[in-house]
Design an enzyme around this catalytic site. Structure first.
Site, PDB file in Angstrom:
ATOM      1  N   GLU A  76      43.944  41.348  49.244  1.00  0.00           N
ATOM      2  CA  GLU A  76      44.885  41.555  48.141  1.00  0.00           C
ATOM      3  C   GLU A  76      46.115  42.286  48.694  1.00  0.00           C
ATOM      4  O   GLU A  76      46.247  43.515  48.596  1.00  0.00           O
ATOM      5  CB  GLU A  76      44.228  42.357  47.016  1.00  0.00           C
ATOM      6  CG  GLU A  76      45.065  42.354  45.752  1.00  0.00           C
ATOM      7  CD  GLU A  76      44.379  43.063  44.600  1.00  0.00           C
ATOM      8  OE1 GLU A  76      44.986  43.121  43.527  1.00  0.00           O
ATOM      9  OE2 GLU A  76      43.252  43.541  44.776  1.00  0.00           O
ATOM     10  N   HIS A  78      53.372  41.241  41.954  1.00  0.00           N
ATOM     11  CA  HIS A  78      52.334  40.409  42.565  1.00  0.00           C
ATOM     12  C   HIS A  78      52.912  39.092  43.074  1.00  0.00           C
ATOM     13  O   HIS A  78      52.617  38.662  44.196  1.00  0.00           O
ATOM     14  CB  HIS A  78      51.218  40.144  41.549  1.00  0.00           C
ATOM     15  CG  HIS A  78      50.071  41.084  41.673  1.00  0.00           C
ATOM     16  ND1 HIS A  78      49.017  40.857  42.511  1.00  0.00           N
ATOM     17  CD2 HIS A  78      49.818  42.285  41.071  1.00  0.00           C
ATOM     18  CE1 HIS A  78      48.151  41.852  42.417  1.00  0.00           C
ATOM     19  NE2 HIS A  78      48.618  42.732  41.547  1.00  0.00           N
ATOM     20  N   ASP A 113      29.294  51.501  54.063  1.00  0.00           N
ATOM     21  CA  ASP A 113      28.464  50.563  53.316  1.00  0.00           C
ATOM     22  C   ASP A 113      29.239  50.182  52.056  1.00  0.00           C
ATOM     23  O   ASP A 113      29.332  50.967  51.106  1.00  0.00           O
ATOM     24  CB  ASP A 113      27.136  51.226  52.957  1.00  0.00           C
ATOM     25  CG  ASP A 113      26.140  50.249  52.349  1.00  0.00           C
ATOM     26  OD1 ASP A 113      26.583  49.218  51.793  1.00  0.00           O
ATOM     27  OD2 ASP A 113      24.926  50.518  52.410  1.00  0.00           O
ATOM     28  N   LYS A 120      23.746  52.653  44.676  1.00  0.00           N
ATOM     29  CA  LYS A 120      24.457  51.384  44.499  1.00  0.00           C
ATOM     30  C   LYS A 120      24.245  50.773  43.117  1.00  0.00           C
ATOM     31  O   LYS A 120      24.158  49.557  42.962  1.00  0.00           O
ATOM     32  CB  LYS A 120      24.045  50.396  45.600  1.00  0.00           C
ATOM     33  CG  LYS A 120      24.351  50.916  46.994  1.00  0.00           C
ATOM     34  CD  LYS A 120      23.717  50.100  48.081  1.00  0.00           C
ATOM     35  CE  LYS A 120      23.973  50.759  49.438  1.00  0.00           C
ATOM     36  NZ  LYS A 120      23.244  50.129  50.537  1.00  0.00           N
TER      37      LYS A 120
END
Length: 358
Positions: free
Chosen positions: A34, A337, A241, A165
């Site tokens: 991005e 963008h 991670d 997580k």
């Protein structure tokens, strides 16, 4: 790596001026597809160099957790065992210290559900994020608890009360990883010049979008625009991670108008799970990034990971404030963008010196 692969584009953005737990002027790496993220964070970085004290980061707490699960015949037995286990915290801490150079047991929390006993062990883990370290320690602790309490049976080495997580409330309440607060005070003139907005408009948007909007959506201890973007980009660039952005992105953005029109803005990240040693850190590109970040220096155990957490928290603030400022202006977000993605965010914008916003 084996087989075909596509490397994630990485740019260094900044530098960011950071004070507080860490005093530094430091560029940061962001790995992302991005491309508008680079100049967006860059705008916040530029702002940090223009204000007094830059971005002040405070590391409030640090710990890694693992919750073991025991099974009893009934609730009364589970409750009695829970009280006995917590009463022997000092003995359990000695077991952890004897089995590790860096892991230290600092807290035990328990929950009883029916005949199930959840025991959540919290440890400090030096410069490691600590996933494997706390699991290894939990195995030893579980073995000792079962020896002390034959009325209990093994349930699982991880009972989800950790919580790893997953988007839960327990991590924000009891802590997991590094708890960081990043804050900045922007004078009125710089809010107008650099962010093309005002304190009132940013405060109003933060309340309506991040706070009320998140409640309407049913967010869990989370009220922010896009912490996950900066976290993932930083995590990938430094060998973290990446799945830990699930809980890491549960944070709260807060804004106030100060004085005649200055902007106070903060990002609170209750559980940044990061480390500078351990699995994934032996890759050459990761090693080079950590060295450039000053996170491989000779310091007391835990200080390099603390520095990394502070850099990440400041980076999150840069991107969060830039995005919110853009959203106070109709059409600016989409124009930016389209402009940046068509041009590839190359040139000065990619290093944070361009005028484009996210």
């Amino acid at each position: 790596m084996t087989g075909d692969h596509t490397p994630v584009p990485t740019r260094w953005v900044g530098p960011l001026r950071i004070t507080g737990t860490v005093e530094t002027l430091q560029e940061v790496p962001l790995a992302t597809f991005e491309s508008p993220l680079w100049p967006s964070v860059g705008r916040g970085a530029r702002l940090s160099r223009l204000v007094d004290d830059g971005i002040r980061v405070t590391i409030v707490d640090e710990r890694m957790t693992r919750s073991t699960l025991f099974v009893a015949d009934d609730a009364a037995t589970a409750v009695a065992a829970a009280r006995a286990i917590t009463a022997r915290t000092d003995q359990l801490a000695e077991i952890v210290a004897a089995g590790s150079r860096h892991a230290r047991l600092i807290d035990i929390d328990t929950e009883v559900v029916g005949n199930l006993l959840f025991v959540r062990f919290a440890l400090t883990t030096g410069d490691a994020s600590g996933h494997n370290m706390v699991t290894l320690a939990a195995e030893s602790l579980m073995e000792r608890v079962l020896a002390w309490h034959p009325e209990l049976r093994y349930g699982s080495i991880s009972g989800n009360y950790c919580s790893d997580k997953k988007a839960t409330a327990v991590n924000g309440i009891l802590g997991r990883g590094r708890r960081a607060v990043a804050e900045i005070l922007v004078p009125e003139a710089l809010v107008a010049e650099q962010l093309r907005s005002s304190a009132d408009r940013i405060v109003e948007l933060n309340t309506r979008k991040n706070l009320v909007g998140s409640v309407v959506a049913g967010a869990l201890r989370s009220a922010n625009a896009h912490y996950a973007n900066m976290l993932l980009a930083f995590y990938l660039a430094t060998g973290q991670d990446a799945a830990n952005i699930v809980e890491g992105s549960q944070g709260i953005s807060y804004a106030e108008r100060r004085g005649a029109g200055d902007l106070y803005f903060s990002c609170t990240l209750p559980h940044l799970i990061v480390g500078t040693v351990g699995n994934g850190k032996d890759q050459p590109v990761v090693e080079a990034a950590l060295q450039r970040l000053g996170c491989r220096d000779e310091r007391e155990p835990g200080e390099n990971a603390r520095r990394l957490a502070a850099l990440i928290a400041a980076t999150v603030l840069c991107g969060e404030l830039s995005l919110l400022a853009a959203q106070t202006n109709p059409g600016e977000l989409m124009r930016s963008h389209l402009l940046l993605e068509r041009t590839g965010a190359t040139g000065t914008g990619a290093t944070g010196e361009g005028e484009a916003t996210r």
